[in-house]
Design an enzyme around this catalytic site. Structure first.
Site, PDB file in Angstrom:
ATOM      1  N   GLU A  71      -5.539   1.757   2.748  1.00  0.00           N
ATOM      2  CA  GLU A  71      -5.056   0.717   3.735  1.00  0.00           C
ATOM      3  C   GLU A  71      -5.147   0.832   4.513  1.00  0.00           C
ATOM      4  OE1 GLU A  71      -2.890  -2.183   6.460  1.00  0.00           O
ATOM      5  OE2 GLU A  71      -2.772   0.032   5.437  1.00  0.00           O
ATOM      6  N   GLU A  72      -5.083   2.262   4.958  1.00  0.00           N
ATOM      7  CA  GLU A  72      -4.794   2.609   6.871  1.00  0.00           C
ATOM      8  C   GLU A  72      -6.056   3.564   7.200  1.00  0.00           C
ATOM      9  OE1 GLU A  72      -2.619   2.039   8.438  1.00  0.00           O
ATOM     10  OE2 GLU A  72      -0.435   2.122   7.449  1.00  0.00           O
ATOM     11  N   ASP A 105      -0.020   4.314   1.173  1.00  0.00           N
ATOM     12  CA  ASP A 105      -0.452   5.579   1.653  1.00  0.00           C
ATOM     13  C   ASP A 105       0.251   5.513   3.462  1.00  0.00           C
ATOM     14  OD1 ASP A 105      -2.575   2.878   2.157  1.00  0.00           O
ATOM     15  OD2 ASP A 105      -3.736   3.917   3.127  1.00  0.00           O
ATOM     16  N   HIS A 158       3.454   3.445  12.279  1.00  0.00           N
ATOM     17  CA  HIS A 158       2.476   5.432  12.730  1.00  0.00           C
ATOM     18  C   HIS A 158       3.830   5.517  13.617  1.00  0.00           C
ATOM     19  CE1 HIS A 158      -1.270   2.366  11.862  1.00  0.00           C
ATOM     20  NE2 HIS A 158       0.117   1.999  10.493  1.00  0.00           N
ATOM     21  N   HIS A 179       0.470  -1.082   0.277  1.00  0.00           N
ATOM     22  CA  HIS A 179       0.203  -0.142   0.271  1.00  0.00           C
ATOM     23  C   HIS A 179       1.195   1.303   0.002  1.00  0.00           C
ATOM     24  CE1 HIS A 179       0.167   1.002   4.585  1.00  0.00           C
ATOM     25  NE2 HIS A 179       0.327  -0.700   4.521  1.00  0.00           N
TER      26      HIS A 179
END
Length: 360
Positions: free
Chosen positions: A129-130, A71, A332, A69
Site C-alpha cells: 500500500e505504501e 506493509d 510515517h 494493509h
C-alpha cells in the site's frame, strides 16, 4: 514468530509490529496471518501473493468488506516496539503502530473470535500500500478475484483517531512548465528567462485559498500546493525551461478529469503534464449499513482529507469509510505511536456492530 490471536488487541498490535514488513517484504507477516487463521473452521482462507483474505459464508443477507494493509514505510530505528507513558496517556511506540497495524490487529482478533457475526464479513489484509499504486495488493486482488469484492459496505482500518471518516479527497499531481530562450547571462535581454515566466504560477499558488466543499453532508477541505520546482542550466546561462510540480487534493465532488480541466483553467498558457491522479470517494454514509455502523460505534462522521484505498471500493460501487486507531499525523513519523485506548475503543466499536442486532 506465530501470532497469538487470543492476546489482547494491544499485545497483538505489538506482535504484528515487531514482524518487520516494509513494502516488498510482507511475506513473513502474511505467512504468520495465514498460519494463525487457517485452523479456524468458520473462515475460508484465500491468498493472492502476500494478500490474505478470510471470509465467513453464513448465508447472511448482507456482507461487509473490512480491510487493512500489512506493509509499512521503511524503519528508522523505531523497532522493536515499546510502551510509553506521557501526560497520563499510554502509548505503544514503533513503526506501524499507527499506519496501520493497530487496525490490522483489531481486525485479526475479531475475525478469529466472531464465529457467528450478524452479517457476513470478508476480511482483507493486503500488501504494497505504501508504494506505487500499480503494486497495491488490494488493486491486484480486485483484478485477480473480482468475485471477492461483493458487498454492501466497506471499512478500511486507516488511522482516524478512532472516529469514522467518510470517503476521501482525490489526488492529482501535475508538472506546470514555462519555456524561454537560452542566452548568455551577460546579455540576458537577448534571451527569454523561463524561470521569470513561471513566477506567476508561484504567485497564484502562494495566494490560493483552498475550497471547502460539502459532499453528502461532510465538508472536505481542498489543497493546492507547489511540492517541487526545477529550472536552470548553469550560472551564466538564461534558462529556457522551468517547471513547478503541483499537488492538488480535490474534494470527491470532482472527478480526476474535472480536476485536470481545472488545472488547465487555472494555469492557462502553461504546458501541463499529468504525473499521477486518483479519484476520491464520496462519503457513502447514505447506505443503510453505513448508517447502522456509525450509530453503533458512536460519534459523528468526519471527512477524510487524504487519499486512501476507500476510493478503490467506491470505484466498485461499494460505499466505504475509514475507521481505525491512531493519529494520522503520526503516520510515517519516526516517533510513530498509538494511544492504546484507541485500539481498545475501535475493537469495542467494531465488535458491537458486528455482533449486534442492528447489523442483521
Amino acid at each position: 514468530m506465530p501470532l497469538d490471536l487470543t492476546a489482547t488487541s494491544i499485545d497483538l498490535t505489538r506482535q504484528i509490529c515487531d514482524i518487520e514488513s516494509v513494502s516488498g517484504d510482507e511475506r513473513t507477516l502474511a505467512d504468520a496471518i495465514v498460519e494463525a487463521l487457517s485452523p479456524l473452521p468458520h473462515l475460508e482462507i484465500i491468498r493472492d501473493g502476500d494478500t490474505v483474505v478470510a471470509r465467513t459464508n453464513l448465508g447472511r443477507e448482507r456482507r461487509a468488506l473490512i480491510a487493512g494493509h500489512i506493509d509499512t514505510v521503511p524503519l528508522n530505528g523505531n523497532l522493536p516496539t515499546r510502551f510509553e507513558d506521557e501526560g497520563g496517556v499510554r502509548y505503544l511506540w514503533g513503526r506501524g503502530t499507527v499506519d496501520m497495524k493497530a487496525g490490522v490487529a483489531v481486525q485479526l482478533k475479531l475475525a478469529a473470535e466472531l464465529t457467528d457475526p450478524a452479517i457476513d464479513v470478508t476480511w482483507m489484509w493486503y500488501d504494497h500500500e505504501e508504494v506505487n499504486a500499480e503494486l497495491n495488493g488490494l488493486g491486484r486482488l480486485a483484478r485477480n478475484r473480482p468475485d471477492l469484492f461483493v458487498g454492501d459496505f466497506a471499512i478500511l482500518g486507516e488511522p482516524s483517531n478512532g472516529v469514522v471518516e467518510g470517503g476521501c479527497n482525490g489526488n492529482l499531481r501535475v508538472e506546470v512548465r514555462a519555456y524561454g530562450l537560452r542566452a548568455h547571462s551577460a546579455r540576458g535581454w537577448v534571451g527569454d528567462n523561463a524561470i521569470h515566466k513561471i513566477a506567476p504560477v508561484l504567485d497564484l499558488l502562494a495566494g490560493y485559498t483552498a475550497r471547502e466543499v460539502e459532499v453528502d453532508g461532510l465538508v472536505y477541505r481542498e489543497g493546492l500546493n507547489a511540492v517541487g520546482i526545477s529550472g536552470g542550466v548553469a550560472g551564466n546561462i538564461i534558462p529556457d525551461e522551468a517547471m513547478v510540480h503541483v499537488n492538488y487534493r480535490f474534494a470527491p465532488s470532482r472527478s480526476s478529469e474535472e480536476a485536470i480541466a481545472y488545472m488547465h483553467e487555472l494555469f492557462d498558457g502553461y504546458e501541463i503534464t499529468v504525473v499521477d491522479r486518483a479519484d476520491g470517494a464520496r462519503p457513502g454514509l447514505d447506505a443503510p449499513l453505513a448508517q447502522e455502523f456509525v450509530a453503533a460505534v458512536g460519534g459523528v462522521a468526519k471527512p477524510k482529507y487524504g487519499w486512501t484505498d476507500v476510493a478503490r471500493f467506491s470505484a466498485l460501487g461499494i460505499p466505504a469509510v475509514n475507521y481505525g486507531p491512531g493519529d494520522p499525523l503520526k503516520a510515517h513519523a519516526d516517533d510513530e505511536r498509538v494511544d492504546v485506548e484507541q485500539i481498545v475503543s475501535v475493537e469495542a466499536g467494531l465488535r458491537a456492530w458486528l455482533s449486534g442486532p442492528g447489523a442483521r
